[in-house]
Design a protein around this motif. Structure first.
Motif, PDB file in Angstrom:
ATOM      1  N   GLY A 170       0.876  -1.178   0.000  1.00 18.07           N
ATOM      2  CA  GLY A 170       0.000   0.000   0.000  1.00 18.07           C
ATOM      3  C   GLY A 170       0.906   1.218   0.000  1.00 18.07           C
ATOM      4  O   GLY A 170       2.133   1.091  -0.157  1.00 18.07           O
ATOM      5  N   SER A 171       0.340   2.402   0.195  1.00 15.36           N
ATOM      6  CA  SER A 171       1.196   3.591   0.074  1.00 15.36           C
ATOM      7  C   SER A 171       2.317   3.583   1.111  1.00 15.36           C
ATOM      8  O   SER A 171       3.444   3.973   0.811  1.00 15.36           O
ATOM      9  CB  SER A 171       0.376   4.874   0.142  1.00 15.36           C
ATOM     10  OG  SER A 171      -0.444   4.897   1.263  1.00 15.36           O
ATOM     11  N   GLU A 191       3.575  -8.802  -1.603  1.00 14.69           N
ATOM     12  CA  GLU A 191       2.277  -8.156  -1.826  1.00 14.69           C
ATOM     13  C   GLU A 191       1.457  -9.034  -2.765  1.00 14.69           C
ATOM     14  O   GLU A 191       1.839  -9.244  -3.910  1.00 14.69           O
ATOM     15  CB  GLU A 191       2.509  -6.756  -2.426  1.00 14.69           C
ATOM     16  CG  GLU A 191       1.276  -6.095  -3.003  1.00 14.69           C
ATOM     17  CD  GLU A 191       0.157  -5.885  -1.997  1.00 14.69           C
ATOM     18  OE1 GLU A 191       0.410  -5.188  -1.003  1.00 14.69           O
ATOM     19  OE2 GLU A 191      -0.953  -6.430  -2.194  1.00 14.69           O
ATOM     20  N   HIS A 193      -1.537  -8.439  -4.113  1.00 15.66           N
ATOM     21  CA  HIS A 193      -2.269  -7.693  -5.141  1.00 15.66           C
ATOM     22  C   HIS A 193      -1.311  -7.335  -6.276  1.00 15.66           C
ATOM     23  O   HIS A 193      -0.296  -6.674  -6.073  1.00 15.66           O
ATOM     24  CB  HIS A 193      -2.851  -6.430  -4.502  1.00 15.66           C
ATOM     25  CG  HIS A 193      -3.702  -5.604  -5.416  1.00 15.66           C
ATOM     26  ND1 HIS A 193      -3.149  -4.755  -6.357  1.00 15.66           N
ATOM     27  CD2 HIS A 193      -5.033  -5.487  -5.531  1.00 15.66           C
ATOM     28  CE1 HIS A 193      -4.123  -4.146  -7.011  1.00 15.66           C
ATOM     29  NE2 HIS A 193      -5.276  -4.575  -6.530  1.00 15.66           N
ATOM     30  N   GLY A 195      -1.428  -5.362  -8.972  1.00 10.82           N
ATOM     31  CA  GLY A 195      -1.208  -3.954  -9.330  1.00 10.82           C
ATOM     32  C   GLY A 195      -0.254  -3.276  -8.362  1.00 10.82           C
ATOM     33  O   GLY A 195       0.653  -2.531  -8.773  1.00 10.82           O
ATOM     34  N   ARG A 196      -0.447  -3.557  -7.079  1.00 14.08           N
ATOM     35  CA  ARG A 196       0.429  -2.948  -6.070  1.00 14.08           C
ATOM     36  C   ARG A 196       1.849  -3.493  -6.172  1.00 14.08           C
ATOM     37  O   ARG A 196       2.820  -2.758  -6.028  1.00 14.08           O
ATOM     38  CB  ARG A 196      -0.119  -3.205  -4.662  1.00 14.08           C
ATOM     39  CG  ARG A 196      -1.419  -2.487  -4.397  1.00 14.08           C
ATOM     40  CD  ARG A 196      -1.738  -2.383  -2.913  1.00 14.08           C
ATOM     41  NE  ARG A 196      -2.971  -1.624  -2.754  1.00 14.08           N
ATOM     42  CZ  ARG A 196      -4.165  -2.169  -2.523  1.00 14.08           C
ATOM     43  NH1 ARG A 196      -4.269  -3.461  -2.357  1.00 14.08           N
ATOM     44  NH2 ARG A 196      -5.242  -1.406  -2.425  1.00 14.08           N
ATOM     45  N   GLN A 296      -1.525   8.278  -6.907  1.00 12.84           N
ATOM     46  CA  GLN A 296      -2.061   7.639  -8.114  1.00 12.84           C
ATOM     47  C   GLN A 296      -3.448   8.134  -8.493  1.00 12.84           C
ATOM     48  O   GLN A 296      -3.952   7.806  -9.555  1.00 12.84           O
ATOM     49  CB  GLN A 296      -2.079   6.113  -7.933  1.00 12.84           C
ATOM     50  CG  GLN A 296      -0.686   5.504  -7.789  1.00 12.84           C
ATOM     51  CD  GLN A 296       0.022   5.323  -9.113  1.00 12.84           C
ATOM     52  OE1 GLN A 296      -0.561   4.874 -10.079  1.00 12.84           O
ATOM     53  NE2 GLN A 296       1.284   5.695  -9.172  1.00 12.84           N
ATOM     54  N   SER A 313      -9.749   0.942  -3.697  1.00 17.79           N
ATOM     55  CA  SER A 313      -9.561   0.393  -5.045  1.00 17.79           C
ATOM     56  C   SER A 313      -8.379   1.029  -5.767  1.00 17.79           C
ATOM     57  O   SER A 313      -8.048   0.623  -6.883  1.00 17.79           O
ATOM     58  CB  SER A 313     -10.845   0.579  -5.858  1.00 17.79           C
ATOM     59  OG  SER A 313     -11.170   1.949  -5.924  1.00 17.79           O
ATOM     60  N   ALA A 315      -4.449   1.595  -6.230  1.00 14.94           N
ATOM     61  CA  ALA A 315      -3.102   1.160  -5.861  1.00 14.94           C
ATOM     62  C   ALA A 315      -2.286   2.439  -5.716  1.00 14.94           C
ATOM     63  O   ALA A 315      -2.322   3.295  -6.578  1.00 14.94           O
ATOM     64  CB  ALA A 315      -2.507   0.262  -6.936  1.00 14.94           C
TER      65      ALA A 315
END
Ligand SMILES: [Zn+2]
Ligand SMILES: [Zn+2]
Length: 323
Positions: A170-171, A191, A193, A195-196, A296, A313, A315
């Motif tokens: 995450g961020s 991670e 996910h 996209g992340r 983003q 939702s 990333a």
């Protein structure tokens, strides 16, 4: 002035509020940008209770000083500043020891004190950090979250060449990767996910493989107990785990896990005033790190409700632009 308030969980409204008064030790900041993070989401969803509604949220704010109180020194109208949104008391035993993140009387902007989602905010001058004019707005917006990441690294003692496993991209995980790379450490990300994970890779992090182990440090940002458990298993003997993500679910770990491999586990909460913010703003001024690419999704103030509703939702980090 325009502001956006939370009227009930998951419901926000654009309102007109009076402009803030400038106390003798305050500056008034014309807000330019506000980053959103997990703790804002906890307030938005109602998981984290606030004293009253309507409630002004938001704590990762930056802007321009437009007024300064009579007793203010070292801050002038026109400076662009990042706001340090945790006001420690300076008098309790923790503060006297320099451990202000453990202050007993901490004012937490947006949580136990009104937040920054308004066109103008009054802030104690001591908690505003003037940045070099060369620092881009999107980089400056990341100051607070980046300071959380850099403080965790400072507390860990990690240094150049050391292998660091970052759990969660995450961020906060992405900013940890950037800050570790800036330090010359090796950042590897875990991670699920896609996209992340891709984003983390574009930030210079490696993606963890099943067989990887022997890490010197673990930075846990997901707050997921199983992820921490898996991460601990990948530490080298004598390794150190820093917990940044927060969860009230128990972690399954035995003393044997820790003693045989002589692991250190410590929590890292925010940052200590004033050194950590001062240091981050200086590093941004030198252009040594450009965290703005973490942002983003950008929303105007009028669409703040949509920004909060869509945080999960996105990333990377969502932010609100006041310009
Ligand atoms: Zn935050
Ligand atoms: Zn204190």
């Amino acid at each position: 002035m325009r502001a956006v308030v939370l009227t009930e969980p998951e419901t926000m409204r654009l309102v007109d509020l009076p402009e803030p008064e400038c106390g003798p030790r305050d500056v008034v900041v014309r807000m330019r940008g506000l980053g959103l993070c997990g703790s804002d989401l906890a307030v938005y969803s109602g998981r984290r209770r606030v004293a009253e509604t309507p409630w002004l949220m938001g704590h990762e704010g930056v802007g321009e000083i437009v007024a300064a109180g009579a007793e203010v020194t070292g801050r002038t109208v026109g400076q662009q500043v990042a706001i340090e949104p945790n006001y420690c008391c300076g008098r309790c035993p923790a503060c006297v020891a320099g451990f202000t993140s453990a202050c007993l009387n901490r004012v937490i902007v947006g949580m136990n004190h009104p937040g920054l989602l308004a066109e103008y905010v009054a802030v104690p001058a001591e908690f505003t950090w003037p940045a070099a004019a060369t620092v881009a707005l999107d980089d400056l917006v990341c100051t607070e979250a980046l300071t959380v990441a850099r403080s965790a690294i400072r507390r860990s003692g990690a240094g150049p060449g050391q292998r660091c496993l970052v759990v969660g991209a995450g961020s906060q995980g992405l900013l940890l990767c950037l800050a570790l790379r800036e330090l010359g450490a090796i950042a590897t990300v875990q991670e699920p996910h896609e996209g992340r994970a891709e984003l983390a890779r574009s930030f210079g992090a490696e993606l963890v493989r099943e067989s990887d182990d022997g890490f010197d440090f673990l930075f846990e940002t997901s707050g997921v107990p199983q992820a921490l458990h898996a991460g601990l298993a990948k530490l080298a003997p004598g390794g150190t785990a820093l917990l940044v993500g927060i969860s009230d679910r128990p972690i399954e770990v035995t003393s044997a896990d820790l003693v045989y491999r002589q692991l250190t586990v410590r929590g890292s909460l925010i940052y200590d005033h004033p050194a950590d913010f001062a240091d981050t703003v200086a590093v941004l001024g030198q252009g040594r790190i450009t965290p703005g690419k973490v942002l983003q999704a950008r929303f105007p103030l009028a669409d703040a409700a949509e920004a909060f509703a869509s945080v999960r939702s996105v990333a990377g980090k969502s932010w609100i632009s006041f310009d």
